[in-house]
Design an enzyme around this catalytic site. Structure first.
Site, PDB file in Angstrom:
ATOM      1  CB  ALA A 127      -0.941  -0.001   1.209  1.00 23.75           C
ATOM      2  NE  ARG A 262     -15.641 -14.664 -41.139  1.00 25.31           N
ATOM      3  CZ  ARG A 262     -16.825 -14.550 -41.717  1.00 25.31           C
ATOM      4  NH1 ARG A 262     -17.405 -15.630 -42.241  1.00 25.31           N
ATOM      5  NH2 ARG A 262     -17.437 -13.386 -41.779  1.00 25.31           N
ATOM      6  CD  GLN A 330      -9.984  -4.608 -37.437  1.00 25.61           C
ATOM      7  OE1 GLN A 330     -10.259  -4.191 -36.316  1.00 25.61           O
ATOM      8  NE2 GLN A 330     -10.629  -4.210 -38.523  1.00 25.61           N
ATOM      9  CD  GLU A 357       4.270  -4.524 -10.344  1.00 27.86           C
ATOM     10  OE1 GLU A 357       5.485  -4.707 -10.581  1.00 27.86           O
ATOM     11  OE2 GLU A 357       3.527  -5.385  -9.871  1.00 27.86           O
TER      12      GLU A 357
END
Length: 383
Positions: A127, A262, A330, A357
């Site tokens: 923290a 595809r 995409q 980070e």
């Protein structure tokens, strides 16, 4: 110059690859279903069960020193493991881990905090970030004042990983002597509030209102907390792009498989030059990222100053992982944008890599400063 893996590195890498394929990857559809329902992808019990399965084969505390029951693996080996874990989005991590700065605890603190954390009986959080102090850690405003043998902490922390689950925090506050780190149990009175984000990262805001912590809970020395914070932040920036490396490999494999199957206008989209160039560019960037990560890890193992190399790997990994996942989405078209496939989920997750980070901007600042002040050379390790 030998770029091959040792037999040990290959064996360890292959075990993790098999573990991911057999034990973790089969959970992906259920994890997606749960996350669409705004539920945790893995419950704490399920994560623990997977960690114990790994422990049966000796995978426990990957970087934890052997004297504490860990494997004590080096940086290159750990980078290889992180890349394999990155090939799935299921939020798994090996058990037996403790934040590196907890090893600076005294014997009593190790008994109360370090050892139970390694054993999985306690959870910690780091923290330091505040609403006005993110990249600039020196700007923290949380305070701690002496009151007899105690310290009284006031302030707010934000974007704290594990802050909702932790039962103690390594909290940094300003004192008259400088920044000091305290081990503050949740039972001492601090509270956490969840922060909703675009990804699955579930950080918290921590609120400290007159939280009383005994002097025995100062980690390290009073006024020397900033040094501890930098040790935590710099403990292994190469591990973030290492996991992203595995994610990118898996994503591009998915894109290639989709492109082969595809069909548009009578031919697979893999025959389209636009798709081929996306695949080619991604493959080149993945290969570059692989060597940047392994080079940074190699420097860590040698005991050399690896900060410059880690900043380069972190910056490049964050930028290129986001470009690659965007291309993969995409390639998948409308289906890539849905939550039926993990591409959209990875899209949100990898975006965080450019922020936490050490933001891209901080990495660029660090890299440029090192070069301009002569601490590093554009000729790199080979001079």
């Amino acid at each position: 110059m030998d770029f091959s893996l040792s037999d040990e590195e290959t064996q360890v890498r292959d075990w993790v690859r098999t573990f991911v394929r057999k034990e973790i990857a089969p959970l992906e559809q259920e994890v997606l279903r749960r996350e669409r329902a705004h539920q945790p992808g893995l419950t704490a019990d399920e994560l623990r069960e997977l960690q114990l399965k790994a422990k049966e084969s000796g995978f426990w505390g990957v970087q934890t020193p052997e004297e504490y029951g860990g494997m004590g693996l080096g940086a290159v080996m750990t980078a290889l493991l992180e890349a394999e874990l990155g090939r799935t989005f299921v939020p798994f991590r090996f058990g037996g881990y403790a934040d590196n700065i907890l090893f600076y605890a005294n014997d009593e603190q190790k008994r109360r905090y370090l050892l139970p954390t390694i054993a999985g009986e306690r959870r910690s959080c780091f923290a330091i970030s505040e609403p006005g102090a993110g990249s600039d850690a020196r700007a923290i405003r949380a305070t701690a004042r002496r009151d007899g043998d105690d310290w009284v902490i006031n302030g707010e922390k934000t974007f704290i990983t594990n802050g909702n689950e932790a039962d103690f925090a390594m909290v940094f506050a300003t004192t008259d002597e400088g920044v000091t780190c305290f081990l503050a149990d949740r039972a001492d009175g601090w509270r956490s509030e969840p922060i909703d984000t675009m990804g699955q990262w579930g950080p918290a805001a921590l609120v400290f209102e007159d939280v009383r912590v005994p002097s025995a809970n100062v980690l390290g020395e009073v006024g020397k907390g900033f040094d501890l914070a930098m040790k935590w932040i710099g403990r292994g920036r190469y591990l973030l792009p290492a996991r992203a490396l595995g994610s990118c490999e898996r994503l591009v494999e998915m894109a290639m498989e989709h492109a082969r199957t595809r069909v548009t206008f009578g031919a697979p989209i893999a025959d389209r030059q636009a798709i081929q160039w996306m695949i080619a560019d991604s493959a080149v960037e993945i290969e570059a990222l692989r060597w940047l990560v392994l080079h940074a890890a190699w420097l860590v193992d040698r005991g050399a100053d690896s900060r410059h190399a880690q900043s380069i790997a972190k910056l490049y990994g964050g930028v290129k992982a986001n470009e690659i996942v965007d291309r993969v989405l995409q390639v998948h078209g409308g289906m890539g944008y849905t939550r039926e496939l993990p591409v959209e989920r990875w899209y949100r997750e990898l975006r965080l890599l450019r922020i936490y980070e050490g933001t891209d901007e901080i990495q660029r600042r660090t890299i440029a400063r090192n070069l301009l002040k002569g601490h590093a050379s554009v000729s790199g390790t080979l001079g």
